[in-house]
Design an enzyme around this catalytic site. Sequence first.
Site, PDB file in Angstrom:
ATOM      1  N   SER A  65      35.386  41.611  48.499  1.00  0.00           N
ATOM      2  CA  SER A  65      36.202  40.555  49.091  1.00  0.00           C
ATOM      3  C   SER A  65      37.652  41.040  49.113  1.00  0.00           C
ATOM      4  O   SER A  65      38.098  41.655  50.076  1.00  0.00           O
ATOM      5  CB  SER A  65      36.020  39.253  48.298  1.00  0.00           C
ATOM      6  OG  SER A  65      36.851  38.260  48.839  1.00  0.00           O
ATOM      7  N   GLN A  67      29.065  30.830  43.700  1.00  0.00           N
ATOM      8  CA  GLN A  67      29.154  29.641  42.833  1.00  0.00           C
ATOM      9  C   GLN A  67      27.715  29.177  42.591  1.00  0.00           C
ATOM     10  O   GLN A  67      27.225  28.228  43.189  1.00  0.00           O
ATOM     11  CB  GLN A  67      29.981  28.551  43.520  1.00  0.00           C
ATOM     12  CG  GLN A  67      30.200  27.300  42.687  1.00  0.00           C
ATOM     13  CD  GLN A  67      31.331  27.417  41.672  1.00  0.00           C
ATOM     14  OE1 GLN A  67      32.313  28.085  41.924  1.00  0.00           O
ATOM     15  NE2 GLN A  67      31.184  26.779  40.520  1.00  0.00           N
ATOM     16  N   GLY A 105      38.695  43.330  47.196  1.00  0.00           N
ATOM     17  CA  GLY A 105      38.653  44.735  46.797  1.00  0.00           C
ATOM     18  C   GLY A 105      39.063  44.941  45.349  1.00  0.00           C
ATOM     19  O   GLY A 105      38.972  46.052  44.824  1.00  0.00           O
ATOM     20  N   GLY A 106      39.510  43.871  44.673  1.00  0.00           N
ATOM     21  CA  GLY A 106      40.001  43.976  43.295  1.00  0.00           C
ATOM     22  C   GLY A 106      38.967  44.600  42.362  1.00  0.00           C
ATOM     23  O   GLY A 106      39.297  45.501  41.579  1.00  0.00           O
ATOM     24  N   THR A 107      37.731  44.157  42.464  1.00  0.00           N
ATOM     25  CA  THR A 107      36.689  44.629  41.531  1.00  0.00           C
ATOM     26  C   THR A 107      36.444  46.129  41.687  1.00  0.00           C
ATOM     27  O   THR A 107      36.562  46.891  40.727  1.00  0.00           O
ATOM     28  CB  THR A 107      35.367  43.863  41.792  1.00  0.00           C
ATOM     29  OG1 THR A 107      35.605  42.483  41.527  1.00  0.00           O
ATOM     30  CG2 THR A 107      34.241  44.372  40.912  1.00  0.00           C
ATOM     31  N   ARG A 162      36.827  38.398  34.596  1.00  0.00           N
ATOM     32  CA  ARG A 162      37.633  37.833  35.681  1.00  0.00           C
ATOM     33  C   ARG A 162      38.255  36.535  35.184  1.00  0.00           C
ATOM     34  O   ARG A 162      37.555  35.690  34.625  1.00  0.00           O
ATOM     35  CB  ARG A 162      36.770  37.567  36.915  1.00  0.00           C
ATOM     36  CG  ARG A 162      37.636  37.197  38.134  1.00  0.00           C
ATOM     37  CD  ARG A 162      36.798  36.751  39.295  1.00  0.00           C
ATOM     38  NE  ARG A 162      36.174  37.812  40.067  1.00  0.00           N
ATOM     39  CZ  ARG A 162      36.761  38.504  41.030  1.00  0.00           C
ATOM     40  NH1 ARG A 162      38.030  38.284  41.329  1.00  0.00           N
ATOM     41  NH2 ARG A 162      36.086  39.420  41.699  1.00  0.00           N
ATOM     42  N   ASP A 217      29.937  45.478  37.198  1.00  0.00           N
ATOM     43  CA  ASP A 217      29.807  44.481  36.135  1.00  0.00           C
ATOM     44  C   ASP A 217      28.324  44.317  35.837  1.00  0.00           C
ATOM     45  O   ASP A 217      27.463  44.790  36.579  1.00  0.00           O
ATOM     46  CB  ASP A 217      30.464  43.141  36.502  1.00  0.00           C
ATOM     47  CG  ASP A 217      29.947  42.567  37.805  1.00  0.00           C
ATOM     48  OD1 ASP A 217      28.723  42.460  37.959  1.00  0.00           O
ATOM     49  OD2 ASP A 217      30.773  42.235  38.676  1.00  0.00           O
ATOM     50  N   GLU A 277      35.621  20.383  66.465  1.00  0.00           N
ATOM     51  CA  GLU A 277      34.208  20.144  66.159  1.00  0.00           C
ATOM     52  C   GLU A 277      33.343  21.105  66.959  1.00  0.00           C
ATOM     53  O   GLU A 277      33.730  21.581  68.027  1.00  0.00           O
ATOM     54  CB  GLU A 277      33.844  18.682  66.445  1.00  0.00           C
ATOM     55  CG  GLU A 277      34.502  17.751  65.439  1.00  0.00           C
ATOM     56  CD  GLU A 277      34.062  16.296  65.561  1.00  0.00           C
ATOM     57  OE1 GLU A 277      33.189  15.993  66.404  1.00  0.00           O
ATOM     58  OE2 GLU A 277      34.596  15.472  64.799  1.00  0.00           O
ATOM     59  N   LYS A 295      33.199  43.886  33.185  1.00  0.00           N
ATOM     60  CA  LYS A 295      34.332  43.273  33.908  1.00  0.00           C
ATOM     61  C   LYS A 295      34.647  41.893  33.345  1.00  0.00           C
ATOM     62  O   LYS A 295      33.738  41.171  32.929  1.00  0.00           O
ATOM     63  CB  LYS A 295      33.941  43.148  35.387  1.00  0.00           C
ATOM     64  CG  LYS A 295      34.975  42.492  36.269  1.00  0.00           C
ATOM     65  CD  LYS A 295      34.559  42.502  37.732  1.00  0.00           C
ATOM     66  CE  LYS A 295      33.874  41.226  38.147  1.00  0.00           C
ATOM     67  NZ  LYS A 295      33.612  41.166  39.600  1.00  0.00           N
TER      68      LYS A 295
HETATM   69  C1  R5P Z   1      31.325  39.229  41.815  1.00  0.00           C
HETATM   70  O1  R5P Z   1      30.688  39.158  40.766  1.00  0.00           O
HETATM   71  C2  R5P Z   1      30.810  39.967  43.006  1.00  0.00           C
HETATM   72  O2  R5P Z   1      29.625  40.654  42.720  1.00  0.00           O
HETATM   73  C3  R5P Z   1      31.847  40.928  43.572  1.00  0.00           C
HETATM   74  O3  R5P Z   1      32.099  41.934  42.620  1.00  0.00           O
HETATM   75  C4  R5P Z   1      33.109  40.199  43.875  1.00  0.00           C
HETATM   76  O4  R5P Z   1      32.854  39.051  44.640  1.00  0.00           O
HETATM   77  C5  R5P Z   1      34.073  41.075  44.619  1.00  0.00           C
HETATM   78  O5  R5P Z   1      35.245  40.357  44.841  1.00  0.00           O
HETATM   79  P1  R5P Z   1      36.622  41.109  44.936  1.00  0.00           P
HETATM   80  O6  R5P Z   1      36.453  42.204  45.950  1.00  0.00           O
HETATM   81  O7  R5P Z   1      37.589  40.059  45.391  1.00  0.00           O
HETATM   82  O8  R5P Z   1      36.946  41.624  43.582  1.00  0.00           O
END
Ligand code: R5P
Length: 300
Positions: A221, A96, A223-225, A192, A167, A36, A190
């Site tokens: 996050s 979200q 890096g996938g995008t 997902r 995107d 905590e 894009k």
């Molecule tokens: C999603 O719409 C956000 O704008 C980022 O593109 C997304 O969060 C990046 O996440 P990741 O690096 O895991 O693809």
Amino acid sequence: MHVAVILSEYPAGLEVALKLGLEVIHVHEKEFPDGELYVRILEPERVKSNNVVLFSTTYPRQEKALLKTLLAIDAARRAGAVGITAVIPYLAYARQDKMFLPGEPVSGSLVTWLLKSAGAGQLVTVDVHSTRVLEPFQDKAVNILVSDLLVARALNYLDNPIVIAPDKGALERACYAARAHGLNCDFLVKQRDRITGEVSYVPREISISGRDVLLVDDIISTGGTVAEATRILLSKGARRVVIAATHGLLVGEAVRRLEESGAYRILLANTLSTKHAHPLLEYVDITNKISAELKRLLGI
Ligand code: R5P
């Protein structure tokens, strides 16, 4: 008078506070053996009847950082602050911003409701994923865009680039930055997978052959995008791809993924307490812009 309370989550808050000439009130933070959290404003009498500018950010350890921020806001309110401005450059859970699948919460709005309920009267954040989540603060929320600063730095590496959003949701951010530098902007489409999180791109005609490309997004996050977008842009004949993203969470294998994508350079803003060291990465200091916005907002 305005005074600053700075949580350890956001050490750069000290630079902002000093630029604004704010007195800094120290905080004692600790974690109990069971996990905590505890926060105590030292010298609470210096908060009484003053406006508190509270600096925090919510990555890494989002839940703890959020809870600590809520505790500090509560403490400032109980110490007699007449107003509390929460400055949270990275606002966790903002992706979200609606129910994508039945049964989900709207986490982003819940987080901002919690900040407001704890006692924050104003919220200042940086490049929030969706401004929809700021709604509980109505006109008392400020979202500072910094993609223009990232693009300015990217121009050290690129010649007359086209600015691309990975995107459609990122288009406004990308075009804002492009306009600021007299550049053109466009976007990729894009998709997902809502269950696996896997990213894929829908083919779209886009004329980038032989051009330098600047890919602008809010968050990296996994890096996938941006890695997948970079690969596609290079396969369509882009000369060089530089990635400019505001919040570099860079989880797990993100940096390796970016390296393998062929990106020439990755520019990130200093919105988090963590920084990754890698030859591809470069951080852009945004504290001047935050200070300027706070100066205007708070009239100091
Ligand atoms: C999603 O719409 C956000 O704008 C980022 O593109 C997304 O969060 C990046 O996440 P990741 O690096 O895991 O693809």
